[in-house]
Design an enzyme around this catalytic site. Structure first.
Site: not given
Length: 567
Positions: A40, A265, A275
């Site tokens: 994104e 992850r 983020k």
RNA sequence: UGAGGUGUAGCCAAGCGGUAAGGCAUCGGUCUUUGGCACCGAUAUCCCAGGUUCGAAUCCUGGCACCUCAGCCA
């Protein structure tokens, strides 16, 4: 597009590659392998994304498939063009090539809308007028089932009319949603009539004001994969609970249906990886930007001096699995050292200078001594370094009263100056405060080249610079951004930011550099002998060189000292 | 107390019923004109308890621990 090859990293198998191998054997996808990296554009890429990039592009390259770069731009309020550009740059820099496969989820908005209409017509989706608060209330909890929305059983005609008007912009933000009609009692909250579209009167970086309804991730993502004929849709563990919904939408539509596979992850010690938190560090100016060399962002690592190769090797080394994990940052550091050791030109630099006068060396003489550029790479050749009467050596290479296992310079002791002579310290000159400001030494002319004809040995070889010839520059030393291995390790009510390391940046404004460094350009990487790997920062200019320390060399002496301190 | 996952060395991670790979870190040592690099060596019985089997990290049963999920974020 630059022609960069993706497949030059060490790879071994993992559960995902096992699945693909098996699919190829059973011909599940007609021999195709198509993956995608779907960021994104709402922030810069970090080392965790690099893991995903290496996985997706790596797998595609190994199995003769393709990997798409797809921007998952379904939320205009968070996304920016700046991020799109940085992401493309970072992926390319890492060494991967998406060829003609650059896509935007927003390009599929039309198709998605038609499919939504199809679900409405099939009675599988409805327009809901519940407010956000009400929706939460109706959703139930982890242990209690939800309640059906009072709008759940509107007629298909009414839903069609309302949805059409939603799209036409007749309703304000948040007033209505389009929801899938699934099961409000499902133990999986994602299946409790999830929202497919929300109303957002916001301009989109790509589609402008063409839309005022935007698709939610769960609705959109599978469709994007389906449209692009992805075979293996690889994502992180937190989407495991979403897989039934991914499957439901694709089945309800009866369209091409990729397989979603989830992996763990990446987490790294001494840093944060979300983020949201990285954005916070940038916005609150706790770092100097997304590409601050202390950041775990790809751009930060690049500016720090990491090579794409080293990051790829790191990603290969940590593997891919499903167990939550936090990789020791020393593994990342190992990867850069390994790569830089092979390729970085060696050079001498004195970070914290101390003056050394060679008493028996002629006043006006200068010698040009030959130095090896890279012992790991004979092809790198040699260079000349000037030697003269007044030198600089590193402060920490001299101790007036040395501990027994210190074998560098001390009063009365002899050491070798790299590529030059043996010198012996005769006198220590101090200022009024007792600080050592100068060393008076003598050299042995017979030891040029580093060997004594009488066969006597010295324990240490230290680096040095001719004071008259050295150039001055700024050197930025970096330490971990956090003082704790786990930044979340805080006292009651504490904040992760309280663990920020106040000493993560140390600027040495007047370090001395070997004259051959003049003209070095931003991005150039060197090993400062005995100190570490450094690269020229973009703040550098012809007037003033600025270096970033990428990573120190392994330092046995530092470890001995540390162990001694603990005792 | 719901659902979905995961548990192999300090940290990653192989292993897929035949007797615990590899990397990082750590500790010893060799070599050395970088206390670097390289090289040699050391370090686990697999969350726990039962069971099946000639044989179990791998299969079965029952526990325990940890992670994720209640955004109109992705």
């Amino acid at each position: 597009m630059e022609n960069i090859s993706a497949a030059n990293s060490r790879t071994s198998s993992d559960f995902i590659r096992d699945i693909i191998t098996k699919d190829l054997k059973t011909d599940k996808w007609g021999g195709r392998v198509a993956t995608r990296f779907p960021p994104e554009p709402n922030g810069y890429l970090h080392i965790g994304h690099a893991k995903s990039i290496c996985l997706n592009f790596g797998v595609a390259a190994e199995f003769n498939g393709v990997c798409h770069l797809r921007f998952d731009d379904t939320n205009p309020v968070k996304e920016e063009t700046e991020y799109i550009e940085s992401i493309e740059e970072d992926v390319r820099w890492l060494g991967f090539d998406w060829g003609r496969h650059l896509y935007f989820a927003s390009d599929y908005f039309g198709q998605m809308y038609e499919w939504a209409v199809q679900l409405v017509k099939d009675g599988k989706a409805y327009v809901c007028d519940l407010t956000p608060d009400e929706i939460r209330e109706y959703r139930g909890t982890l242990t209690e089932p939800g309640k059906e929305s009072p709008y759940r059983n509107r007629s298909i005609e009414e839903n069609l009319d309302l949805f059409t008007r939603m799209r036409a912009g007749e309703f304000p933000d948040g007033s209505r949603t389009l929801r899938a009609k699934i099961d409000m009692t499902s133990p999986n909250l994602n299946m409790r009539d999830p929202i497919m579209y929300r109303i957002l009167h916001a301009a989109h970086p790509h589609t402008g004001d063409m839309w005022c309804i935007y698709p939610m991730y769960d609705w959109a993502h599978g469709l994007e994969d389906s449209i692009e004929k992805i075979t293996h849709s690889i994502c992180t563990l937190e989407f495991e609970d979403h897989r039934p919904l991914y499957d439901w939408f694709l089945d309800a539509l009866g369209v091409y249906h990729p397989q979603q596979i989830e992996f763990a992850r990446l987490n790294l010690t001494y840093t944060v990886m979300s983020k949201r938190r990285l954005l916070e560090l940038v916005r609150e100016k706790l770092v100097r930007g997304w590409d601050d060399p202390r950041m775990p962002t790809v751009s930060g690592l690049r500016r720090r001096g990491y090579t794409p190769e080293s990051i790829r090797n790191f990603c290969a080394a940590i593997g891919v699995a499903k167990a939550d994990s936090t990789v020791d940052v020393s593994m990342l550091e190992h990867s850069v050292r390994e790569d830089l050791n092979k390729i970085a030109r060696r050079v001498m630099a004195v970070l914290r200078p101390i003056r050394v006068v060679i008493e028996n060396y002629p006043e006006d003489k200068t010698e040009e001594l030959e130095a090896v550029n890279n012992p790991e790479d004979p092809g790198a050749g040699t260079r000349k370094v000037p030697f003269s009467k007044v030198l600089y050596i590193e402060q920490e290479d001299f101790i007036e009263n040395p501990p027994k296992d210190f074998f560098r310079l001390a009063p009365g002791r002899e050491v070798r100056l790299r590529y030059a002579y043996f010198i012996k310290c005769n006198d220590v000159i101090k200022d009024d405060n007792g600080n050592v400001i100068e060393l008076r030494c003598t050299y042995d002319p017979e030891t040029l080249g580093g060997k004594a004809p009488d066969g006597r040995k010295v324990k240490a070889t230290i680096h040095w610079l001719s004071a008259a010839h050295a150039i001055e520059g700024e050197v930025r030393l970096y330490d971990y951004l956090f003082t704790k291995e786990n930044p979340d390790d805080v006292v009651e009510g504490g904040d992760w930011k309280s663990n920020l390391n106040p000493g993560s940046l140390e600027v040495l404004s007047s370090a001395r550099l070997e004259p051959s460094l003049a003209g070095a350009k931003p991005g150039d990487r060197f090993q400062f002998e005995r100190l570490g790997y450094f690269c020229v920062d973009k703040d550098s200019s012809d007037e003033k060189l600025v270096f970033n320390r990428t990573v120190t060399l392994r330092d046995t002496w530092a470890r001995i000292q540390k162990a001694a301190c603990k005792k």
